[in-house]
Design a protein around this motif. Structure first.
Motif, mmCIF file in Angstrom:
data_model
loop_
_atom_site.group_PDB
_atom_site.id
_atom_site.type_symbol
_atom_site.label_atom_id
_atom_site.label_comp_id
_atom_site.label_asym_id
_atom_site.label_seq_id
_atom_site.Cartn_x
_atom_site.Cartn_y
_atom_site.Cartn_z
ATOM 1 N N ALA A 144 0.869 -1.181 0.000
ATOM 2 C CA ALA A 144 0.000 0.000 0.000
ATOM 3 C C ALA A 144 0.905 1.230 0.000
ATOM 4 O O ALA A 144 1.905 1.269 0.717
ATOM 5 C CB ALA A 144 -0.869 -0.021 1.249
ATOM 6 N N VAL A 145 0.575 2.204 -0.829
ATOM 7 C CA VAL A 145 1.411 3.406 -0.924
ATOM 8 C C VAL A 145 0.626 4.595 -0.390
ATOM 9 O O VAL A 145 -0.522 4.814 -0.771
ATOM 10 C CB VAL A 145 1.832 3.673 -2.388
ATOM 11 C CG1 VAL A 145 2.586 4.995 -2.484
ATOM 12 C CG2 VAL A 145 2.695 2.530 -2.899
ATOM 13 N N ASP A 146 1.232 5.329 0.516
ATOM 14 C CA ASP A 146 0.605 6.534 1.045
ATOM 15 C C ASP A 146 1.244 7.720 0.321
ATOM 16 O O ASP A 146 2.342 8.145 0.665
ATOM 17 C CB ASP A 146 0.860 6.598 2.557
ATOM 18 C CG ASP A 146 0.003 7.658 3.229
ATOM 19 O OD1 ASP A 146 -0.216 8.708 2.597
ATOM 20 O OD2 ASP A 146 -0.433 7.422 4.368
ATOM 21 N N GLN A 147 0.557 8.215 -0.719
ATOM 22 C CA GLN A 147 1.157 9.284 -1.529
ATOM 23 C C GLN A 147 1.343 10.546 -0.704
ATOM 24 O O GLN A 147 2.289 11.289 -0.896
ATOM 25 C CB GLN A 147 0.291 9.572 -2.769
ATOM 26 C CG GLN A 147 0.289 8.473 -3.809
ATOM 27 C CD GLN A 147 1.645 8.305 -4.530
ATOM 28 O OE1 GLN A 147 2.593 9.042 -4.299
ATOM 29 N NE2 GLN A 147 1.725 7.294 -5.392
ATOM 30 N N GLU A 148 0.412 10.770 0.241
ATOM 31 C CA GLU A 148 0.506 11.993 1.040
ATOM 32 C C GLU A 148 1.784 11.969 1.894
ATOM 33 O O GLU A 148 2.480 12.963 2.020
ATOM 34 C CB GLU A 148 -0.723 12.076 1.935
ATOM 35 C CG GLU A 148 -0.832 13.388 2.674
ATOM 36 C CD GLU A 148 -1.778 13.263 3.851
ATOM 37 O OE1 GLU A 148 -2.735 12.467 3.763
ATOM 38 O OE2 GLU A 148 -1.535 13.952 4.860
#
Ligand SMILES: Cc1ncc(COP(=O)(O)O)c(C=O)c1O
Length: 493
Positions: free
Chosen positions: A135-139
């Motif tokens: 899972a990537v947290d762009q923020e």
């Protein structure tokens, strides 16, 4: 077992006390032949226990006496069936797990944000990786862990997978839902391997994420040197249950070991286990409280953000290790690299990791209150508006895309060849900026954290070229390629 004992350290002390006249390696003969300046600095004692395997001292390659007992004590403390001491870090642990679990061509699911040593394991074993997107947290500009849903989908799509390999926690202390993943993986009769390099302390405090041994992984590794008190390079490999072939694991471990292991390192593993088993909860309580207090105080400073519990429940954030303090500095206009350099040059503080957005500091059982105060003070100063403008002013390299928080992590590039085949193929060098469309033959990892953005066998995409050139401009060190500056790159002919 009696966890107050440190049988291996004791065996070394007894050898020294017995006054044996050495005619064996190492050649410095318990320090008598050591370089004088070195000896004066490190002291006599460490040299006196730098010995060689022999009866009474035991042999890490064939443990039958004190090392056997020390490893059994460690297995009990961690809740494993067998524990093996490693003296080439979790790097060798990853390679040993792969070499034990998978044969050439067999499929193993691996997260994309694995440490580069996992790729070494793929090249050596010849296994076929099926990459799982964490899972990537762009923020936050951060890769989190792989979710149970991703593991389940990957197993559905590839029923011929032999094993699932996970990294938990991540470099930033984000832990996966290991219990759910264990159930999914074992229901289908596959092996679960966990790179828990950053979690050697988890087992010893209830406020920390569940450990991989407790969750029932078949094998997992801990870098005992990272978050506990063992010497650098010291790690442990734990094995649980009967799915892994123990004879194969033992044979592989022997292949990766020097025949002359460093015995002070082995002893440091023995005492690090004793320290945790006897004092772990109390020492870790103090550490966790200190880290939480620092996090609270940092978050009171304008322009600074240190994430904590509020992230829990986001995709891929099942749990968090509070002893990792990640400080986002972009609100001050700095990249993490710039902040790291200022911390070092102006405040004489060295953090563990810097990335474009953050610096990451470790709070361990060795972190003092005084050190914590100094850390907070440095950020208070860094954030002051009236601070003199000097050579450490923001460089402006954080361009519009990043300060708006929309900077995209690059997508996983297509895999065109197995890592081992690309690694062993005939190769040539081409200019990196003109390499789009070619098959990469080396590992390209911004370091730290050492997570590859390009691996052998993958197609180099224009997006990746952009991303890496930006990271280099921002001052990141790139590990893995032949050309450190990445002006040229090795590709398959
Ligand atoms: C997730 C992970 N695995 C493995 C390693 C390798 O560990 P070691 O330095 O103990 O060889 C690292 C090192 O940073 C890591 O971050």
């Amino acid at each position: 077992m009696d966890q107050t004992k440190a049988p291996y350290f004791q065996a070394l002390l007894e050898y020294v006390d017995s006054g044996v006249q050495p005619f064996h390696t190492p050649g410095h003969m318990q320090g008598h032949g050591a370089d004088q300046a070195f000896r004066e600095f490190v002291g006599d004692n460490i040299l006196a226990i730098d010995l060689t395997p022999m009866p009474g001292i035991d042999d890490l390659l064939q443990p039958m006496e004190a090392i056997k007992e020390a490893q059994e004590l460690a297995a009990e403390a961690y809740g494993a069936d067998h524990t093996f001491f490693l003296i080439n870090g979790s790097t060798s642990g990853n390679q040993c797990m792969m070499m034990t679990a998978v044969n050439p061509g067999e499929k193993i699911a691996v997260p994309r944000n694995s440490h580069k040593s996992m790729l070494g394991g793929l090249v050596m074993s010849g296994a076929h990786p099926i990459y799982m997107q964490p899972a990537v947290d762009q923020e936050m500009h951060m890769d989190n862990s792989v979710t149970p849903e991703t593991v389940e989908r990957t197993l559905d799509e590839h029923p011929d997978l032999k094993a699932v390999y996970l990294v938990s926690p991540t470099y930033y202390g984000v832990a996966a839902d290991l219990v759910a993943i264990e159930r999914i993986v074992h229901e289908r009769g596959k092996l679960l391997l966990v790179d828990e390099a950053w979690g050697p302390h988890f087992k010893f405090h209830p406020a920390l994420p569940i450990s991989a041994t407790e969750a029932g992984a078949d094998m997992c590794i801990n870098s005992t040197h990272k978050m506990l008190s063992a010497f650098s390079q010291c790690a442990m490999l734990h094995q649980i249950g009967d799915r892994v072939r123990l004879d194969r694991l033992k044979a592989v471990l022997k292949m990766f070991l020097s025949t002359s292991p460093n015995l002070p390192m082995v002893a440091s593993l023995d005492v690090a286990r004793r320290q945790m088993a006897t004092e772990g909860p109390a020492l870790l309580s103090r550490t966790i409280e200190l880290a939480e207090e620092v996090r609270r105080r940092l978050n009171e400073i304008d322009g600074i953000y240190s994430f904590g519990e509020e992230l829990q429940g986001r995709e891929g954030v099942y749990d968090l290790d509070p002893t990792k303090v990640t400080v986002r500095v972009t609100g001050l206009g700095y990249t993490g690299y710039e902040a790291s350099e200022i911390l070092r040059k102006r405040y004489n503080i060295q953090v563990e990791l810097a990335d474009l957005f953050n610096v990451v500091a470790l709070f361990t059982i060795g972190t003092t209150r005084e050190a914590a105060e100094r850390f907070v003070y440095a950020f208070e100063e860094l954030a002051r508006d009236d601070r003199a403008v000097d050579m450490y002013a923001p460089s402006g390299i954080l361009d519009q895309r990043m300060t708006r928080g929309t900077y995209q992590l690059p997508a996983i590039p297509p895999m065109r060849m197995l890592p081992r085949d690309a690694f062993l193929a005939d190769t040539e060098f081409v200019p990196f900026k003109e390499s789009a469309g070619r098959i990469c033959a080396e590992t390209i990892s911004p370091y730290p954290p050492g997570i590859p953005v390009l691996s052998p066998g993958e197609e180099i995409t224009p997006e990746l070229i952009d991303y890496l050139r930006l990271e280099i401009r921002a001052g990141v060190r790139i590990q893995g390629p032949y050309d450190d500056e990445l002006k040229i790159i090795r590709v398959v002919q």
